[in-house]
Write a protein that holds these residues in place. Sequence first.
Motif, PDB file in Angstrom:
ATOM      1  N   PHE A   1       5.838   5.921 -18.795  1.00  0.00           N
ATOM      2  CA  PHE A   1       6.088   4.768 -17.722  1.00  0.00           C
ATOM      3  C   PHE A   1       5.415   4.918 -16.554  1.00  0.00           C
ATOM      4  O   PHE A   1       4.772   4.081 -15.986  1.00  0.00           O
ATOM      5  CB  PHE A   1       7.408   4.448 -17.828  1.00  0.00           C
ATOM      6  CG  PHE A   1       7.834   3.041 -16.713  1.00  0.00           C
ATOM      7  CD1 PHE A   1       7.436   1.784 -17.189  1.00  0.00           C
ATOM      8  CD2 PHE A   1       8.587   3.331 -15.646  1.00  0.00           C
ATOM      9  CE1 PHE A   1       7.585   0.963 -16.207  1.00  0.00           C
ATOM     10  CE2 PHE A   1       8.882   2.481 -14.930  1.00  0.00           C
ATOM     11  CZ  PHE A   1       8.200   1.007 -15.040  1.00  0.00           C
ATOM     12  N   ARG A   2       5.795   5.965 -16.019  1.00  0.00           N
ATOM     13  CA  ARG A   2       5.074   6.502 -14.413  1.00  0.00           C
ATOM     14  C   ARG A   2       3.712   6.474 -14.885  1.00  0.00           C
ATOM     15  O   ARG A   2       2.962   6.012 -13.699  1.00  0.00           O
ATOM     16  CB  ARG A   2       5.771   7.913 -14.251  1.00  0.00           C
ATOM     17  CG  ARG A   2       7.271   7.738 -13.851  1.00  0.00           C
ATOM     18  CD  ARG A   2       7.701   8.877 -13.024  1.00  0.00           C
ATOM     19  NE  ARG A   2       7.409  10.299 -13.795  1.00  0.00           N
ATOM     20  CZ  ARG A   2       8.480  10.766 -14.490  1.00  0.00           C
ATOM     21  NH1 ARG A   2       9.737  10.356 -14.488  1.00  0.00           N
ATOM     22  NH2 ARG A   2       8.289  11.828 -15.140  1.00  0.00           N
ATOM     23  N   LYS A   3       3.162   7.204 -15.761  1.00  0.00           N
ATOM     24  CA  LYS A   3       1.533   7.428 -16.020  1.00  0.00           C
ATOM     25  C   LYS A   3       0.980   6.001 -15.902  1.00  0.00           C
ATOM     26  O   LYS A   3      -0.046   6.001 -15.363  1.00  0.00           O
ATOM     27  CB  LYS A   3       1.408   8.230 -16.958  1.00  0.00           C
ATOM     28  CG  LYS A   3      -0.030   8.835 -17.455  1.00  0.00           C
ATOM     29  CD  LYS A   3       0.161  10.016 -16.583  1.00  0.00           C
ATOM     30  CE  LYS A   3      -1.275  10.883 -16.827  1.00  0.00           C
ATOM     31  NZ  LYS A   3      -1.228  12.425 -16.383  1.00  0.00           N
ATOM     32  N   ILE A   4       1.665   5.104 -16.721  1.00  0.00           N
ATOM     33  CA  ILE A   4       0.690   3.798 -16.800  1.00  0.00           C
ATOM     34  C   ILE A   4       0.801   3.144 -15.434  1.00  0.00           C
ATOM     35  O   ILE A   4      -0.067   2.269 -14.928  1.00  0.00           O
ATOM     36  CB  ILE A   4       1.772   2.864 -17.615  1.00  0.00           C
ATOM     37  CG1 ILE A   4       1.160   3.566 -19.128  1.00  0.00           C
ATOM     38  CG2 ILE A   4       1.168   1.290 -17.692  1.00  0.00           C
ATOM     39  CD1 ILE A   4       2.396   2.723 -20.174  1.00  0.00           C
ATOM     40  N   ILE A   5       1.994   2.996 -14.696  1.00  0.00           N
ATOM     41  CA  ILE A   5       2.085   2.431 -13.296  1.00  0.00           C
ATOM     42  C   ILE A   5       1.294   2.931 -12.423  1.00  0.00           C
ATOM     43  O   ILE A   5       0.332   2.349 -11.553  1.00  0.00           O
ATOM     44  CB  ILE A   5       3.399   2.582 -12.729  1.00  0.00           C
ATOM     45  CG1 ILE A   5       4.469   1.603 -13.500  1.00  0.00           C
ATOM     46  CG2 ILE A   5       3.429   2.153 -11.368  1.00  0.00           C
ATOM     47  CD1 ILE A   5       5.835   1.783 -13.244  1.00  0.00           C
ATOM     48  N   PHE A   6       1.217   4.399 -12.399  1.00  0.00           N
ATOM     49  CA  PHE A   6       0.250   5.114 -11.357  1.00  0.00           C
ATOM     50  C   PHE A   6      -1.277   5.080 -11.641  1.00  0.00           C
ATOM     51  O   PHE A   6      -2.041   4.941 -10.625  1.00  0.00           O
ATOM     52  CB  PHE A   6       0.638   6.652 -11.394  1.00  0.00           C
ATOM     53  CG  PHE A   6       1.930   6.736 -10.578  1.00  0.00           C
ATOM     54  CD1 PHE A   6       3.096   6.355 -10.857  1.00  0.00           C
ATOM     55  CD2 PHE A   6       1.946   7.749  -9.244  1.00  0.00           C
ATOM     56  CE1 PHE A   6       4.528   6.335  -9.985  1.00  0.00           C
ATOM     57  CE2 PHE A   6       3.071   8.157  -8.882  1.00  0.00           C
ATOM     58  CZ  PHE A   6       4.237   7.361  -8.921  1.00  0.00           C
ATOM     59  N   SER A   7      -1.478   4.768 -13.031  1.00  0.00           N
ATOM     60  CA  SER A   7      -2.966   4.763 -13.299  1.00  0.00           C
ATOM     61  C   SER A   7      -3.441   3.323 -12.758  1.00  0.00           C
ATOM     62  O   SER A   7      -4.524   3.233 -12.572  1.00  0.00           O
ATOM     63  CB  SER A   7      -3.090   4.981 -14.771  1.00  0.00           C
ATOM     64  OG  SER A   7      -2.845   6.226 -15.402  1.00  0.00           O
ATOM     65  N   ILE A   8      -2.749   2.396 -12.954  1.00  0.00           N
ATOM     66  CA  ILE A   8      -2.918   0.841 -12.515  1.00  0.00           C
ATOM     67  C   ILE A   8      -2.968   0.954 -11.039  1.00  0.00           C
ATOM     68  O   ILE A   8      -4.034   0.134 -10.568  1.00  0.00           O
ATOM     69  CB  ILE A   8      -1.809  -0.145 -12.930  1.00  0.00           C
ATOM     70  CG1 ILE A   8      -1.825  -0.184 -14.277  1.00  0.00           C
ATOM     71  CG2 ILE A   8      -2.149  -1.244 -12.531  1.00  0.00           C
ATOM     72  CD1 ILE A   8      -0.700  -0.943 -14.987  1.00  0.00           C
ATOM     73  N   VAL A   9      -2.099   1.309 -10.267  1.00  0.00           N
ATOM     74  CA  VAL A   9      -2.277   1.353  -8.690  1.00  0.00           C
ATOM     75  C   VAL A   9      -3.339   2.235  -8.358  1.00  0.00           C
ATOM     76  O   VAL A   9      -4.071   2.007  -7.513  1.00  0.00           O
ATOM     77  CB  VAL A   9      -1.043   2.099  -8.030  1.00  0.00           C
ATOM     78  CG1 VAL A   9      -1.237   2.332  -6.673  1.00  0.00           C
ATOM     79  CG2 VAL A   9       0.082   1.418  -8.553  1.00  0.00           C
ATOM     80  N   SER A  10      -3.806   3.271  -9.035  1.00  0.00           N
ATOM     81  CA  SER A  10      -4.922   4.073  -8.445  1.00  0.00           C
ATOM     82  C   SER A  10      -6.250   3.416  -8.567  1.00  0.00           C
ATOM     83  O   SER A  10      -7.352   3.883  -8.165  1.00  0.00           O
ATOM     84  CB  SER A  10      -5.009   5.241  -9.615  1.00  0.00           C
ATOM     85  OG  SER A  10      -5.343   5.053 -10.700  1.00  0.00           O
ATOM     86  N   PHE A  11      -6.394   2.281  -9.189  1.00  0.00           N
ATOM     87  CA  PHE A  11      -7.712   1.263  -9.608  1.00  0.00           C
ATOM     88  C   PHE A  11      -7.828   0.727  -7.956  1.00  0.00           C
ATOM     89  O   PHE A  11      -8.842   0.488  -7.548  1.00  0.00           O
ATOM     90  CB  PHE A  11      -7.515   0.192 -10.312  1.00  0.00           C
ATOM     91  CG  PHE A  11      -7.680   0.703 -11.936  1.00  0.00           C
ATOM     92  CD1 PHE A  11      -8.981   1.225 -12.244  1.00  0.00           C
ATOM     93  CD2 PHE A  11      -7.123   0.534 -12.682  1.00  0.00           C
ATOM     94  CE1 PHE A  11      -9.198   1.532 -13.488  1.00  0.00           C
ATOM     95  CE2 PHE A  11      -6.970   1.032 -14.023  1.00  0.00           C
ATOM     96  CZ  PHE A  11      -8.381   1.519 -14.373  1.00  0.00           C
ATOM     97  N   PHE A  12      -6.850   0.805  -7.113  1.00  0.00           N
ATOM     98  CA  PHE A  12      -6.834   0.141  -5.888  1.00  0.00           C
ATOM     99  C   PHE A  12      -6.836   0.971  -4.840  1.00  0.00           C
ATOM    100  O   PHE A  12      -7.346   0.697  -3.652  1.00  0.00           O
ATOM    101  CB  PHE A  12      -5.908  -0.770  -5.660  1.00  0.00           C
ATOM    102  CG  PHE A  12      -5.679  -2.039  -6.731  1.00  0.00           C
ATOM    103  CD1 PHE A  12      -6.513  -3.092  -6.863  1.00  0.00           C
ATOM    104  CD2 PHE A  12      -4.857  -1.686  -7.858  1.00  0.00           C
ATOM    105  CE1 PHE A  12      -6.398  -4.036  -7.666  1.00  0.00           C
ATOM    106  CE2 PHE A  12      -4.838  -2.659  -8.827  1.00  0.00           C
ATOM    107  CZ  PHE A  12      -5.777  -3.820  -8.906  1.00  0.00           C
TER     108      PHE A  12
END
Length: 241
Positions: free
Chosen positions: A139-150
């Motif tokens: 769950f953390r990996k998904i959230i952090f990966s999405i945020v890292s696009f920005f």
Amino acid sequence: MNLKEILEFRRAVRDFDTAKSIDPEVVKNCLKEAQLTPTSSNMQLWEAYHITDPKMLKRLAKACVSQSAAITAQQMVIFVTRQDLYKKRAKTILEVAKQGIQYIPDTKQREQILKINQWYYGQYLPFVYRRCFGLFGLFRKIIFSIVSFFRPMAKQVSESDMRVVVHKSCGLVAQTFMIAMAEKGYDTCPMEGFDNGQIKKILNLPSGSDINMVVACGIRSEKGVWGNRFRVPFEEQYHRI
């Protein structure tokens, strides 16, 4: 000895002189010095088990696959990671931080630092250290990966990633301990060849703990050091940019 002399003296000793004892209080003081080691976010998720009892040493030597360093060790120090204590540690550090910032004269700066600490130790760290069969990590990996696009951010937040973080910090503590021992003229051997489950059972450790390293301690025998020290050429490991 200066630092270079200490580092030159320290070797992974494979055989200890069983006729020469070492002072357990000196070993204990070396562990106190190792407490000064930096750990990730100052969480200090580690413990050290200092073994001096002969019967316990024999049991642990067997769990360390009966390697010579374990069999001849006068004492042992077992470094254990305690990721399961993350809530307790985060709460303690937050309370210490609250007391420390009281000495900052600027009220606005004091409030800002308090707010950051409350978020970091009260919310962020409990979130990234939480475990549940890999699900929280995913769950953390998904959230952090999405945020890292920005914006740039650390994405090593899976449960296995956080386990590595805890073990890296504990490894630093073990290294500091071995350097402190060398400064006292004592020898050590870091061992990773061991039965993790057996050692946890012998020490009656909780399921949330993990064995980081077993360090055999003593005074080297004549056959304790196996050959000259070898290191790959410095140029292969040093990169200046």
